[in-house]
Write a protein that holds these residues in place. Sequence first.
Motif, PDB file in Angstrom:
ATOM      1  N   PRO A 233       0.802  -1.228   0.000  1.00 35.92           N
ATOM      2  CA  PRO A 233       0.000   0.000   0.000  1.00 35.92           C
ATOM      3  C   PRO A 233       0.834   1.277   0.000  1.00 35.92           C
ATOM      4  N   HIS A 234       2.087   1.193   0.442  1.00 31.26           N
ATOM      5  CA  HIS A 234       2.934   2.388   0.359  1.00 31.26           C
ATOM      6  C   HIS A 234       3.213   2.761  -1.104  1.00 31.26           C
ATOM      7  N   SER A 235       3.089   1.789  -2.003  1.00 34.62           N
ATOM      8  CA  SER A 235       3.342   2.072  -3.428  1.00 34.62           C
ATOM      9  C   SER A 235       2.074   2.541  -4.160  1.00 34.62           C
ATOM     10  N   TYR A 236       0.910   2.493  -3.521  1.00 37.64           N
ATOM     11  CA  TYR A 236      -0.322   2.902  -4.226  1.00 37.64           C
ATOM     12  C   TYR A 236      -0.193   4.310  -4.835  1.00 37.64           C
ATOM     13  N   PRO A 237       0.284   5.303  -4.044  1.00 36.56           N
ATOM     14  CA  PRO A 237       0.361   6.650  -4.641  1.00 36.56           C
ATOM     15  C   PRO A 237       1.273   6.691  -5.864  1.00 36.56           C
ATOM     16  N   HIS A 238       2.301   5.821  -5.895  1.00 35.01           N
ATOM     17  CA  HIS A 238       3.208   5.818  -7.055  1.00 35.01           C
ATOM     18  C   HIS A 238       2.436   5.418  -8.322  1.00 35.01           C
TER      19      HIS A 238
ATOM     20  N   PRO B  75      -3.491  -7.618   8.840  1.00 33.90           N
ATOM     21  CA  PRO B  75      -3.485  -7.513  10.303  1.00 33.90           C
ATOM     22  C   PRO B  75      -2.435  -6.541  10.841  1.00 33.90           C
ATOM     23  N   GLU B  76      -1.420  -6.231  10.019  1.00 33.68           N
ATOM     24  CA  GLU B  76      -0.418  -5.268  10.488  1.00 33.68           C
ATOM     25  C   GLU B  76      -1.015  -3.848  10.504  1.00 33.68           C
ATOM     26  N   ILE B  77      -2.014  -3.634   9.651  1.00 35.55           N
ATOM     27  CA  ILE B  77      -2.629  -2.297   9.576  1.00 35.55           C
ATOM     28  C   ILE B  77      -3.875  -2.234  10.448  1.00 35.55           C
ATOM     29  N   PHE B  78      -4.697  -3.252  10.345  1.00 35.35           N
ATOM     30  CA  PHE B  78      -5.963  -3.281  11.090  1.00 35.35           C
ATOM     31  C   PHE B  78      -5.944  -4.510  12.003  1.00 35.35           C
ATOM     32  N   ALA B  79      -5.715  -4.286  13.292  1.00 34.91           N
ATOM     33  CA  ALA B  79      -5.653  -5.418  14.224  1.00 34.91           C
ATOM     34  C   ALA B  79      -6.973  -6.183  14.168  1.00 34.91           C
ATOM     35  N   ASP B  80      -6.884  -7.526  14.239  1.00 34.66           N
ATOM     36  CA  ASP B  80      -8.087  -8.359  14.204  1.00 34.66           C
ATOM     37  C   ASP B  80      -8.959  -7.980  13.001  1.00 34.66           C
TER      38      ASP B  80
ATOM     39  N   GLN C 189      -5.105   7.696  11.872  1.00 35.27           N
ATOM     40  CA  GLN C 189      -3.892   7.305  11.138  1.00 35.27           C
ATOM     41  C   GLN C 189      -3.658   5.799  11.267  1.00 35.27           C
ATOM     42  N   PHE C 190      -3.207   5.191  10.187  1.00 38.19           N
ATOM     43  CA  PHE C 190      -2.845   3.772  10.216  1.00 38.19           C
ATOM     44  C   PHE C 190      -1.468   3.637   9.581  1.00 38.19           C
ATOM     45  N   SER C 191      -0.723   2.623  10.056  1.00 32.18           N
ATOM     46  CA  SER C 191       0.613   2.501   9.486  1.00 32.18           C
ATOM     47  C   SER C 191       0.983   1.051   9.189  1.00 32.18           C
ATOM     48  N   LYS C 192       2.014   0.897   8.377  1.00 33.69           N
ATOM     49  CA  LYS C 192       2.561  -0.430   8.048  1.00 33.69           C
ATOM     50  C   LYS C 192       4.077  -0.292   8.009  1.00 33.69           C
ATOM     51  N   ARG C 193       4.757  -1.257   8.539  1.00 33.11           N
ATOM     52  CA  ARG C 193       6.227  -1.225   8.666  1.00 33.11           C
ATOM     53  C   ARG C 193       6.683   0.084   9.299  1.00 33.11           C
ATOM     54  N   GLY C 194       5.919   0.551  10.303  1.00 33.07           N
ATOM     55  CA  GLY C 194       6.302   1.738  11.056  1.00 33.07           C
ATOM     56  C   GLY C 194       6.087   3.049  10.308  1.00 33.07           C
ATOM     57  N   GLN C 195       5.530   2.992   9.117  1.00 31.39           N
ATOM     58  CA  GLN C 195       5.334   4.222   8.326  1.00 31.39           C
ATOM     59  C   GLN C 195       3.847   4.479   8.131  1.00 31.39           C
TER      60      GLN C 195
END
Length: 470
Positions: free
Chosen positions: A80-85, A359-364, A382-388
């Motif tokens: 998902p970090h690449s979506y804007p690209h 699950p890393e973005i949305f617990a359960d 705010q939601f994050s993945k890999r700390g970003q």
Amino acid sequence: MLESLRTALVRAKGRAAIRMTGGARRPGEPPIVRPRLPFLGHALAMGRDLTALLRECQREHGDVFTLLVAGRRMHFVCDPHSYPHVLKAQDNLTFHEIGQEIGTRAFGYFEPPPGPDYDELERYYHDHLKNAALGPLTSRMEERLRVAFDRFAGDDWQDEGLFDFSARVIFAAGMETLYGEGIADAAALRDFQRTDRWFPLLAAGVPAGAFPGLLRARERLLARVDRMRPDASAFIRARDLLLARMTTPRNRQHLQVGILWASQANTLPAAFWSLAHLLCDPHGRAAVVAEVEERGFADLKRLPKLFSSICESLRLCSESLTIRLVGRDCELGLADGRSIALRAGDRVALCPQLMHRDPEIFADPERFRFDRFLSEGGGPRQFSKRGQRLPIPLMPYGGGVSMCPGRFLANNEVMQFAGLALTRLEIELSEPSLPPLDKTRAGLGVLSPTRDIRCRIRRRPARTAVNAAS
Ligand code: HEM
């Protein structure tokens, strides 16, 4: 002569190889997941359960890989970090041709020619479906919803299917808001559902003539939207007048039926799930009812709990693909610093459903939590993945140039529907849990349930009716 024949043969062989198996992988291109079936490739597995297939490929090949879908190479970008690209690469990745192809296949229209009138037509979405124009549409929707709830629910308990009931109410109110009072009777809903049922096959390229029942239903809808009604919304009236100037009367009808489909096809199941999720969550239901009771519907921005619960429902029930056509051979940079090579004619796809259930973005992630999108400060959560931090954590309306122009209206409609249903009606579900999603339409928007859920419904007796909604 012989040389050019040989080149032509080699090219034809290359094209055939791509259509059958994906062809050879060139340096820099994503890994190709070889299909078991030539040509059809992964189309059948996608039709069975798109998310499961993509998850499996992601586990095996990483965040970018290529599937073969009906003779076309489709590169899936799953980080998902690449979506804007992808969404911002508008010079090389376009949507227009894809939108046109689907419109012609599914609704039989052809796009009016480019030019100032066409640009004005596109602008209508902005001028009539957001900002100041949203106020009159939203007020009208509330009024039509109240009428529809009164029409479809009585003072005595009635047995209903919750999906069927929700569809009748939201279709009548939504269509009348756009097209005018009295236009959305039971026959209109039947015809809409007949055309909607075949949408996936039409979009995939099966000719409409294969379904005579669909053609008859479509013909009746074309006649229904044909009359320029004085009480239609400013959006529909303005489009009518402009289209009458730009294209044939017949094509104008087809284009207006296209809008009818776009405005209803996702809203019906979204309304159902939003209500159904809250009905199955006593805590969320009580919190939302208390909020609506205290604040009413005059300003929907003052209903953050209801809004959060709608977002949460959309997270769980929407499965749309955002697709782009590669216009020329190029490289696409990704968030992790890598680039992938793309060939003209390929497609690039985002499947936000993978992000929605990560699950890393949305617990359960499989659980409905009505307050998941509620933030303490009142701004977007705010939601994050890999700390970003993720730039776009929720994408039920697509993104970039093809993002749904009706999203503000849709959010308002679904909020009003769920809020009014919970405060004006008593609804008792006959089953403790909700049916699964019907995955056969995955990739095409909000999914319906595999079956309806039984319930009984009546109007809330006057003395217990909630003030704000009465
Ligand atoms: C919950 C309800 C809705 C959802 C989830 C939804 C979602 C979507 C999605 C995913 C797309 C395609 C985006 C893409 O291909 O990248 C789309 C397109 C579109 N939607 Fe919606 N939509 C909803 C309601 C509405 C409403 C109420 C309208 C009102 C007119 C509307 C009008 C449109 C139109 C006109 C398009 C086509 C835009 C184009 O081709 O450029 N939608 N919608």
